[in-house]
Design a protein around this motif. Sequence first.
Motif, PDB file in Angstrom:
ATOM      1  N   ALA A 142      42.020  42.068  48.798  1.00  0.00           N
ATOM      2  CA  ALA A 142      42.945  43.066  48.272  1.00  0.00           C
ATOM      3  C   ALA A 142      42.687  43.243  46.782  1.00  0.00           C
ATOM      4  N   ALA A 143      42.454  44.483  46.367  1.00  0.00           N
ATOM      5  CA  ALA A 143      42.313  44.816  44.952  1.00  0.00           C
ATOM      6  C   ALA A 143      43.634  45.437  44.518  1.00  0.00           C
ATOM      7  N   VAL A 144      44.427  44.681  43.757  1.00  0.00           N
ATOM      8  CA  VAL A 144      45.816  45.071  43.497  1.00  0.00           C
ATOM      9  C   VAL A 144      46.013  45.440  42.037  1.00  0.00           C
ATOM     10  N   MET A 161      41.789  37.124  50.258  1.00  0.00           N
ATOM     11  CA  MET A 161      41.774  36.924  48.809  1.00  0.00           C
ATOM     12  C   MET A 161      42.429  38.122  48.136  1.00  0.00           C
ATOM     13  N   ARG A 162      43.025  37.847  46.979  1.00  0.00           N
ATOM     14  CA  ARG A 162      43.656  38.895  46.197  1.00  0.00           C
ATOM     15  C   ARG A 162      43.163  38.807  44.754  1.00  0.00           C
ATOM     16  N   VAL A 163      42.606  39.918  44.273  1.00  0.00           N
ATOM     17  CA  VAL A 163      42.234  40.035  42.864  1.00  0.00           C
ATOM     18  C   VAL A 163      43.205  41.017  42.242  1.00  0.00           C
ATOM     19  N   ALA A 211      50.191  37.150  35.844  1.00  0.00           N
ATOM     20  CA  ALA A 211      49.930  35.823  35.286  1.00  0.00           C
ATOM     21  C   ALA A 211      50.583  34.737  36.139  1.00  0.00           C
ATOM     22  N   GLU A 212      51.825  34.959  36.557  1.00  0.00           N
ATOM     23  CA  GLU A 212      52.488  33.981  37.411  1.00  0.00           C
ATOM     24  C   GLU A 212      51.797  33.900  38.771  1.00  0.00           C
ATOM     25  N   ALA A 219      47.027  34.737  43.504  1.00  0.00           N
ATOM     26  CA  ALA A 219      45.872  35.533  43.107  1.00  0.00           C
ATOM     27  C   ALA A 219      44.647  34.647  42.952  1.00  0.00           C
ATOM     28  N   LEU A 220      43.513  35.159  43.378  1.00  0.00           N
ATOM     29  CA  LEU A 220      42.248  34.474  43.151  1.00  0.00           C
ATOM     30  C   LEU A 220      41.827  34.612  41.701  1.00  0.00           C
ATOM     31  N   GLU A 221      42.099  35.793  41.147  1.00  0.00           N
ATOM     32  CA  GLU A 221      41.692  36.093  39.783  1.00  0.00           C
ATOM     33  C   GLU A 221      42.558  37.221  39.252  1.00  0.00           C
TER      34      GLU A 221
END
Length: 283
Positions: A142-144, A161-163, A211-212, A219-221
């Motif tokens: 997921a690109a969020v 995964m979530r970026v 950030a949290e 989040a992966l990144e």
Amino acid sequence: MGPPTRLVPRLPDMTPTAVPRPDAQELAAAGLALSVEGPVATVTLDRQEVRNAQTPAMWRMLATLGESLVTDDAVRVVVLRGAGSTFSAGLDRAMLDPAGAGDGVETVASLLALDDASMSAVIDDYQRGFTWLRDPRILSVAAVQGYAVGAGFQLALSCDMRVLAEDAQLCMKESALGLVPDLTGTKPLVEAVGYARALEICVSARMVGAAEALRIGLALEVVPTEALDDTIAGLVQALTSAAPDAVRETKALMLSAAATPLEDQRRLEREAQARRFRALAGG
């Protein structure tokens, strides 16, 4: 009598059986777009005028599209994103207002007209628009950016995964509406952040900033918004560098690991490795 038989999760059948893919017009009617480049399929929620709010029609089409992608042996990675500056604002409010929904549009009122078994069956259909993203035959990312609220948050949680862009805001809004998360988001949320934090996020319906999200494991990144596309491209390149069958076996093992006793998981590892050895040896 001997010891009770322990039920062990079985690896899914990974033999591809082609399923027809919806065309661009069908996807657009449900608020979706698809592009496929080599082994990478990008699925875009494309309803910018309502911040990519989701509808039952979208969920049903996601299920159909997902089935076509996981049975396409050429597709290895699925990237899920929202058009414009927001991933998804969640449930389209028209579903809560039968007067403004239009003819033929599924609403909460239409669900309430069903008995419990029929209502459960309909929601099960909706959930299938989310669960295919966990299929071992593909990796999902997921690109969020911007908001991922309610159904949007649950769709992002469905991915492996979530970026997140730095402006991302995640929220499980259902409790504020008197509802519960029912689009398969509870399990991956607990797996990501633990029971107590997951419960607090759901019940408080508060926003979780990027950030949290990174700090607690959602989040992966986290990257600047302008770097999101390049970051996703680099991640996809890394994910497609390994042997496809090894990746699928590895994802299946990761999916079973948390709920499987060590002895059973060890056996699943041995069986998977035997399949890999034989495949590499050509036997």
